[in-house]
Design a protein around this motif. Structure first.
Motif, short mmCIF file in Angstrom:
data_model
loop_
_atom_site.label_atom_id
_atom_site.label_comp_id
_atom_site.label_asym_id
_atom_site.label_seq_id
_atom_site.Cartn_x
_atom_site.Cartn_y
_atom_site.Cartn_z
N ARG A 106 0.85 -1.19 0.00
CA ARG A 106 0.00 0.00 0.00
C ARG A 106 0.88 1.23 0.00
O ARG A 106 1.90 1.26 0.68
CB ARG A 106 -0.91 0.03 1.22
CG ARG A 106 -2.01 -0.99 1.18
CD ARG A 106 -2.97 -0.69 2.29
NE ARG A 106 -4.07 -1.63 2.32
CZ ARG A 106 -5.21 -1.37 2.92
NH1 ARG A 106 -5.40 -0.23 3.53
NH2 ARG A 106 -6.17 -2.26 2.92
N CYS A 107 0.44 2.23 -0.75
CA CYS A 107 1.17 3.49 -0.81
C CYS A 107 0.21 4.63 -0.48
O CYS A 107 -0.97 4.57 -0.82
CB CYS A 107 1.78 3.71 -2.18
SG CYS A 107 3.07 2.51 -2.59
N MET A 108 0.74 5.66 0.16
CA MET A 108 -0.07 6.81 0.52
C MET A 108 -0.10 7.80 -0.64
O MET A 108 0.95 8.15 -1.19
CB MET A 108 0.47 7.50 1.77
CG MET A 108 -0.43 8.64 2.24
SD MET A 108 0.21 9.48 3.69
CE MET A 108 -0.29 8.32 4.94
N THR A 109 -1.29 8.23 -1.00
CA THR A 109 -1.46 9.21 -2.06
C THR A 109 -1.19 10.61 -1.51
O THR A 109 -1.06 10.79 -0.30
CB THR A 109 -2.88 9.15 -2.65
OG1 THR A 109 -3.81 9.49 -1.61
CG2 THR A 109 -3.19 7.77 -3.22
N ALA A 110 -1.15 11.59 -2.40
CA ALA A 110 -0.89 12.96 -2.00
C ALA A 110 -1.96 13.49 -1.04
O ALA A 110 -1.69 14.35 -0.20
CB ALA A 110 -0.81 13.86 -3.22
N ASP A 111 -3.18 12.97 -1.15
CA ASP A 111 -4.25 13.42 -0.26
C ASP A 111 -4.35 12.59 1.03
O ASP A 111 -5.31 12.68 1.77
CB ASP A 111 -5.59 13.47 -0.98
CG ASP A 111 -6.05 12.13 -1.51
OD1 ASP A 111 -5.27 11.16 -1.46
OD2 ASP A 111 -7.20 12.05 -2.00
N GLY A 112 -3.34 11.74 1.28
CA GLY A 112 -3.26 11.02 2.55
C GLY A 112 -4.02 9.71 2.63
O GLY A 112 -4.20 9.16 3.70
N LYS A 113 -4.45 9.18 1.50
CA LYS A 113 -5.16 7.89 1.49
C LYS A 113 -4.21 6.76 1.13
O LYS A 113 -3.35 6.91 0.30
CB LYS A 113 -6.30 7.93 0.48
CG LYS A 113 -7.38 8.91 0.84
CD LYS A 113 -8.49 8.90 -0.16
CE LYS A 113 -9.51 9.96 0.20
NZ LYS A 113 -10.55 10.06 -0.80
N TRP A 114 -4.40 5.61 1.80
CA TRP A 114 -3.59 4.41 1.51
C TRP A 114 -4.30 3.60 0.44
O TRP A 114 -5.45 3.22 0.60
CB TRP A 114 -3.44 3.57 2.77
CG TRP A 114 -2.54 4.21 3.79
CD1 TRP A 114 -2.91 4.95 4.85
CD2 TRP A 114 -1.12 4.14 3.81
NE1 TRP A 114 -1.81 5.37 5.54
CE2 TRP A 114 -0.70 4.89 4.93
CE3 TRP A 114 -0.16 3.54 3.01
CZ2 TRP A 114 0.64 5.03 5.26
CZ3 TRP A 114 1.18 3.69 3.34
CH2 TRP A 114 1.57 4.42 4.45
N ILE A 115 -3.58 3.33 -0.66
CA ILE A 115 -4.17 2.54 -1.75
C ILE A 115 -3.30 1.33 -2.03
O ILE A 115 -2.09 1.34 -1.82
CB ILE A 115 -4.36 3.37 -3.03
CG1 ILE A 115 -3.01 3.90 -3.54
CG2 ILE A 115 -5.35 4.51 -2.81
CD1 ILE A 115 -3.07 4.50 -4.93
#
Length: 118
Positions: A106-115
């Motif tokens: 999982r990686c964190m997006t620029a808006d702080g969500k884990w995808i």
């Protein structure tokens, strides 16, 4: 939206375990693992809670248990690199003695969500 997240988690979990899973339907994979869709909802919620509790660190771990089915497992942060983590999922469906080991990224997006990422 919740169903989409669970489906994405299912795909990432099983695609990460080998090429064999790519040819099987998700329902068949779930059945072969012995886990129910409800089990994956609990697993997903636990993963989200682990990652949302601050900055993840190697060795951090959370256990999960689906009270309805008796299936259980643990999720451990195996590694952290930049904005991504590798999670180790040890799952044990109810009625089985052998746990299965699955890894997701999982990686964190620029808006702080884990995808989930490949």
């Amino acid at each position: 939206m919740k169903a989409l997240v669970c489906t994405a988690l299912l795909a990432a979990l099983f695609l990460g375990t080998g090429g064999i899973a790519q040819a099987k339907s998700l329902s068949r994979i779930i059945a072969e693992m012995g886990l129910s869709p409800a089990d994956f909802e609990v697993l997903s919620a636990t993963s989200n809670a682990l990652l949302s509790s601050g900055s993840p660190s190697v060795g951090q771990e959370r256990a999960w248990l689906n009270q309805e089915t008796g299936s259980k497992g643990t999720i451990r942060v195996q590694s952290v690199q930049d904005n991504c983590v590798i999670l180790q999922h040890v799952v044990q469906p109810e009625g089985t003695e052998q746990a299965r080991d699955i890894r997701t990224r999982r990686c964190m997006t620029a808006d702080g969500k884990w995808i989930l990422t490949p």
